[in-house]
Design a protein around this motif. Sequence first.
Motif, PDB file in Angstrom:
ATOM      1  N   HIS A 101       0.827  -1.208   0.000  1.00  0.00           N
ATOM      2  CA  HIS A 101       0.000   0.000   0.000  1.00  0.00           C
ATOM      3  C   HIS A 101       0.859   1.255   0.000  1.00  0.00           C
ATOM      4  O   HIS A 101       0.545   2.234  -0.698  1.00  0.00           O
ATOM      5  CB  HIS A 101      -0.919  -0.009   1.223  1.00  0.00           C
ATOM      6  CG  HIS A 101      -1.754   1.227   1.356  1.00  0.00           C
ATOM      7  ND1 HIS A 101      -2.838   1.490   0.539  1.00  0.00           N
ATOM      8  CD2 HIS A 101      -1.649   2.294   2.208  1.00  0.00           C
ATOM      9  CE1 HIS A 101      -3.370   2.651   0.866  1.00  0.00           C
ATOM     10  NE2 HIS A 101      -2.668   3.165   1.885  1.00  0.00           N
ATOM     11  N   ASN A 102       1.954   1.277   0.754  1.00  0.00           N
ATOM     12  CA  ASN A 102       2.795   2.470   0.857  1.00  0.00           C
ATOM     13  C   ASN A 102       3.541   2.762  -0.440  1.00  0.00           C
ATOM     14  O   ASN A 102       3.734   3.930  -0.798  1.00  0.00           O
ATOM     15  CB  ASN A 102       3.797   2.295   2.010  1.00  0.00           C
ATOM     16  CG  ASN A 102       3.111   2.231   3.358  1.00  0.00           C
ATOM     17  OD1 ASN A 102       1.988   2.736   3.533  1.00  0.00           O
ATOM     18  ND2 ASN A 102       3.764   1.589   4.328  1.00  0.00           N
ATOM     19  N   TYR A 103       3.956   1.747  -1.156  1.00  0.00           N
ATOM     20  CA  TYR A 103       4.759   1.945  -2.363  1.00  0.00           C
ATOM     21  C   TYR A 103       3.950   1.767  -3.653  1.00  0.00           C
ATOM     22  O   TYR A 103       4.514   1.851  -4.740  1.00  0.00           O
ATOM     23  CB  TYR A 103       5.943   0.983  -2.369  1.00  0.00           C
ATOM     24  CG  TYR A 103       6.975   1.306  -1.309  1.00  0.00           C
ATOM     25  CD1 TYR A 103       7.961   2.254  -1.534  1.00  0.00           C
ATOM     26  CD2 TYR A 103       6.936   0.677  -0.073  1.00  0.00           C
ATOM     27  CE1 TYR A 103       8.902   2.550  -0.562  1.00  0.00           C
ATOM     28  CE2 TYR A 103       7.871   0.976   0.916  1.00  0.00           C
ATOM     29  CZ  TYR A 103       8.845   1.910   0.664  1.00  0.00           C
ATOM     30  OH  TYR A 103       9.776   2.220   1.630  1.00  0.00           O
ATOM     31  N   GLY A 104       2.641   1.542  -3.532  1.00  0.00           N
ATOM     32  CA  GLY A 104       1.793   1.436  -4.719  1.00  0.00           C
ATOM     33  C   GLY A 104       2.101   0.230  -5.578  1.00  0.00           C
ATOM     34  O   GLY A 104       2.134   0.339  -6.815  1.00  0.00           O
ATOM     35  N   ILE A 105       2.365  -0.922  -4.952  1.00  0.00           N
ATOM     36  CA  ILE A 105       2.727  -2.145  -5.669  1.00  0.00           C
ATOM     37  C   ILE A 105       1.680  -3.204  -5.375  1.00  0.00           C
ATOM     38  O   ILE A 105       1.133  -3.273  -4.265  1.00  0.00           O
ATOM     39  CB  ILE A 105       4.125  -2.632  -5.246  1.00  0.00           C
ATOM     40  CG1 ILE A 105       5.172  -1.568  -5.578  1.00  0.00           C
ATOM     41  CG2 ILE A 105       4.496  -3.936  -5.937  1.00  0.00           C
ATOM     42  CD1 ILE A 105       6.553  -1.904  -5.098  1.00  0.00           C
ATOM     43  N   ASN A 106       1.400  -4.023  -6.352  1.00  0.00           N
ATOM     44  CA  ASN A 106       0.461  -5.111  -6.163  1.00  0.00           C
ATOM     45  C   ASN A 106       0.963  -6.059  -5.071  1.00  0.00           C
ATOM     46  O   ASN A 106       2.149  -6.395  -5.022  1.00  0.00           O
ATOM     47  CB  ASN A 106       0.260  -5.864  -7.477  1.00  0.00           C
ATOM     48  CG  ASN A 106      -0.779  -6.966  -7.349  1.00  0.00           C
ATOM     49  OD1 ASN A 106      -0.457  -8.095  -7.011  1.00  0.00           O
ATOM     50  ND2 ASN A 106      -2.030  -6.638  -7.628  1.00  0.00           N
ATOM     51  N   LYS A 107       0.051  -6.488  -4.203  1.00  0.00           N
ATOM     52  CA  LYS A 107       0.443  -7.323  -3.071  1.00  0.00           C
ATOM     53  C   LYS A 107       1.032  -8.660  -3.526  1.00  0.00           C
ATOM     54  O   LYS A 107       2.027  -9.135  -2.968  1.00  0.00           O
ATOM     55  CB  LYS A 107      -0.780  -7.556  -2.176  1.00  0.00           C
ATOM     56  CG  LYS A 107      -0.477  -8.373  -0.916  1.00  0.00           C
ATOM     57  CD  LYS A 107      -1.714  -8.530  -0.063  1.00  0.00           C
ATOM     58  CE  LYS A 107      -2.773  -9.340  -0.797  1.00  0.00           C
ATOM     59  NZ  LYS A 107      -3.952  -9.631   0.069  1.00  0.00           N
ATOM     60  N   SER A 108       0.438  -9.251  -4.566  1.00  0.00           N
ATOM     61  CA  SER A 108       0.953 -10.534  -5.054  1.00  0.00           C
ATOM     62  C   SER A 108       2.342 -10.382  -5.666  1.00  0.00           C
ATOM     63  O   SER A 108       3.217 -11.237  -5.482  1.00  0.00           O
ATOM     64  CB  SER A 108      -0.019 -11.133  -6.078  1.00  0.00           C
ATOM     65  OG  SER A 108      -1.283 -11.357  -5.498  1.00  0.00           O
ATOM     66  N   SER A 109       2.557  -9.275  -6.395  1.00  0.00           N
ATOM     67  CA  SER A 109       3.880  -9.041  -6.987  1.00  0.00           C
ATOM     68  C   SER A 109       4.928  -8.840  -5.912  1.00  0.00           C
ATOM     69  O   SER A 109       6.065  -9.343  -6.028  1.00  0.00           O
ATOM     70  CB  SER A 109       3.824  -7.809  -7.899  1.00  0.00           C
ATOM     71  OG  SER A 109       2.892  -7.993  -8.942  1.00  0.00           O
ATOM     72  N   LEU A 110       4.579  -8.108  -4.851  1.00  0.00           N
ATOM     73  CA  LEU A 110       5.529  -7.911  -3.759  1.00  0.00           C
ATOM     74  C   LEU A 110       5.820  -9.224  -3.037  1.00  0.00           C
ATOM     75  O   LEU A 110       6.967  -9.497  -2.666  1.00  0.00           O
ATOM     76  CB  LEU A 110       4.961  -6.877  -2.787  1.00  0.00           C
ATOM     77  CG  LEU A 110       5.836  -6.560  -1.572  1.00  0.00           C
ATOM     78  CD1 LEU A 110       7.214  -6.078  -2.003  1.00  0.00           C
ATOM     79  CD2 LEU A 110       5.159  -5.513  -0.686  1.00  0.00           C
ATOM     80  N   TRP A 111       4.815 -10.057  -2.869  1.00  0.00           N
ATOM     81  CA  TRP A 111       5.026 -11.348  -2.207  1.00  0.00           C
ATOM     82  C   TRP A 111       5.986 -12.222  -3.008  1.00  0.00           C
ATOM     83  O   TRP A 111       6.879 -12.864  -2.450  1.00  0.00           O
ATOM     84  CB  TRP A 111       3.689 -12.071  -2.024  1.00  0.00           C
ATOM     85  CG  TRP A 111       3.824 -13.411  -1.385  1.00  0.00           C
ATOM     86  CD1 TRP A 111       3.914 -13.687  -0.051  1.00  0.00           C
ATOM     87  CD2 TRP A 111       3.919 -14.662  -2.066  1.00  0.00           C
ATOM     88  NE1 TRP A 111       4.051 -15.041   0.154  1.00  0.00           N
ATOM     89  CE2 TRP A 111       4.059 -15.667  -1.065  1.00  0.00           C
ATOM     90  CE3 TRP A 111       3.896 -15.048  -3.399  1.00  0.00           C
ATOM     91  CZ2 TRP A 111       4.177 -17.007  -1.382  1.00  0.00           C
ATOM     92  CZ3 TRP A 111       4.018 -16.383  -3.704  1.00  0.00           C
ATOM     93  CH2 TRP A 111       4.153 -17.349  -2.712  1.00  0.00           C
ATOM     94  N   ARG A 112       5.827 -12.235  -4.334  1.00  0.00           N
ATOM     95  CA  ARG A 112       6.737 -13.016  -5.172  1.00  0.00           C
ATOM     96  C   ARG A 112       8.149 -12.445  -5.116  1.00  0.00           C
ATOM     97  O   ARG A 112       9.138 -13.191  -5.137  1.00  0.00           O
ATOM     98  CB  ARG A 112       6.222 -13.050  -6.614  1.00  0.00           C
ATOM     99  CG  ARG A 112       4.999 -13.918  -6.815  1.00  0.00           C
ATOM    100  CD  ARG A 112       4.722 -14.139  -8.295  1.00  0.00           C
ATOM    101  NE  ARG A 112       4.400 -12.877  -8.963  1.00  0.00           N
ATOM    102  CZ  ARG A 112       3.159 -12.423  -9.120  1.00  0.00           C
ATOM    103  NH1 ARG A 112       2.124 -13.119  -8.634  1.00  0.00           N
ATOM    104  NH2 ARG A 112       2.926 -11.289  -9.739  1.00  0.00           N
ATOM    105  N   ALA A 113       8.264 -11.106  -5.077  1.00  0.00           N
ATOM    106  CA  ALA A 113       9.597 -10.498  -5.008  1.00  0.00           C
ATOM    107  C   ALA A 113      10.288 -10.844  -3.700  1.00  0.00           C
ATOM    108  O   ALA A 113      11.490 -11.155  -3.679  1.00  0.00           O
ATOM    109  CB  ALA A 113       9.471  -8.984  -5.170  1.00  0.00           C
ATOM    110  N   VAL A 114       9.552 -10.796  -2.599  1.00  0.00           N
ATOM    111  CA  VAL A 114      10.134 -11.168  -1.309  1.00  0.00           C
ATOM    112  C   VAL A 114      10.550 -12.632  -1.311  1.00  0.00           C
ATOM    113  O   VAL A 114      11.618 -12.996  -0.795  1.00  0.00           O
ATOM    114  CB  VAL A 114       9.119 -10.874  -0.182  1.00  0.00           C
ATOM    115  CG1 VAL A 114       9.638 -11.411   1.158  1.00  0.00           C
ATOM    116  CG2 VAL A 114       8.849  -9.378  -0.085  1.00  0.00           C
TER     117      VAL A 114
END
Length: 258
Positions: free
Chosen positions: A40-53
């Motif tokens: 939410h803070n960086y304007g990124i899709n939650k699923s995309s951030l989860w895959r990146a992590v």
Amino acid sequence: MVRNYKRKTDWTEKSAENLQHLWEAVKAVKNGQTIRQAAHNYGINKSSLWRAVRDVSAGKSLVSLSEASQFRIIFSLEEEAVLVEYLLKASRIGFPLDTSTLKSLAYDLAIRNSKRIPDSWRTQKSAGKDWLKGFKSRHSQLSIRTPEPTSIARATAFNKTNVGPFFYMLKQPYEKLSLTPKRIYNVDETALSTSQKPQKVVAESRVKQVAQLVSHERSETIIMLGIINAIGNSLPPCLVFPRKQFKPHTALPTQADG
């Protein structure tokens, strides 16, 4: 496989900026933020951030979409420009390449230059349809055409030495008679058939043959002459009907014959 897919987001247009935001979001998650808060803070899709992590935790590196998309383009822009110039030169001298030869040539170039190619290329020993379609879309000066058979004698005879005297003699009556473009006409002929090819029709499916009545099955060729001048004005077309022997008694009577 979808060949004409269009993205609904502008991720690729700002891939470098988005990659930086993704890195910062991954760091925020590692510092204790939840994936939902960081997304939410960086304007990124939650699923995309989860895959990146997940990828970073597994030791993988993040690659921007613009860099990843370069793998789909086998050759660089400079290399494709050289290939386009070769295709155009081959077409101008009368030896154009068909699509099969072009795909085989692309495969040979990729192998010789140690390019990263799909496995299907190695299996078929040829480039794929997707590459050919993308190659044509990137170079609008290329198109798929049907060549006209031209003999070598005709091609070699069309040179400055043979054609030059024709235009030199043609220039003399133009200058002598002061011919303007509206008085210069060109005549070209084409063949017309009296029996046109039937179009597809709706008929019964279980019958062996479907017939369509025409005036006659065997067509005759009629010559049509198109006449147009240098400024674009045209005369009505002239039709030349086939006749092996002209018989005077078959001609239409005139008013003088009474």
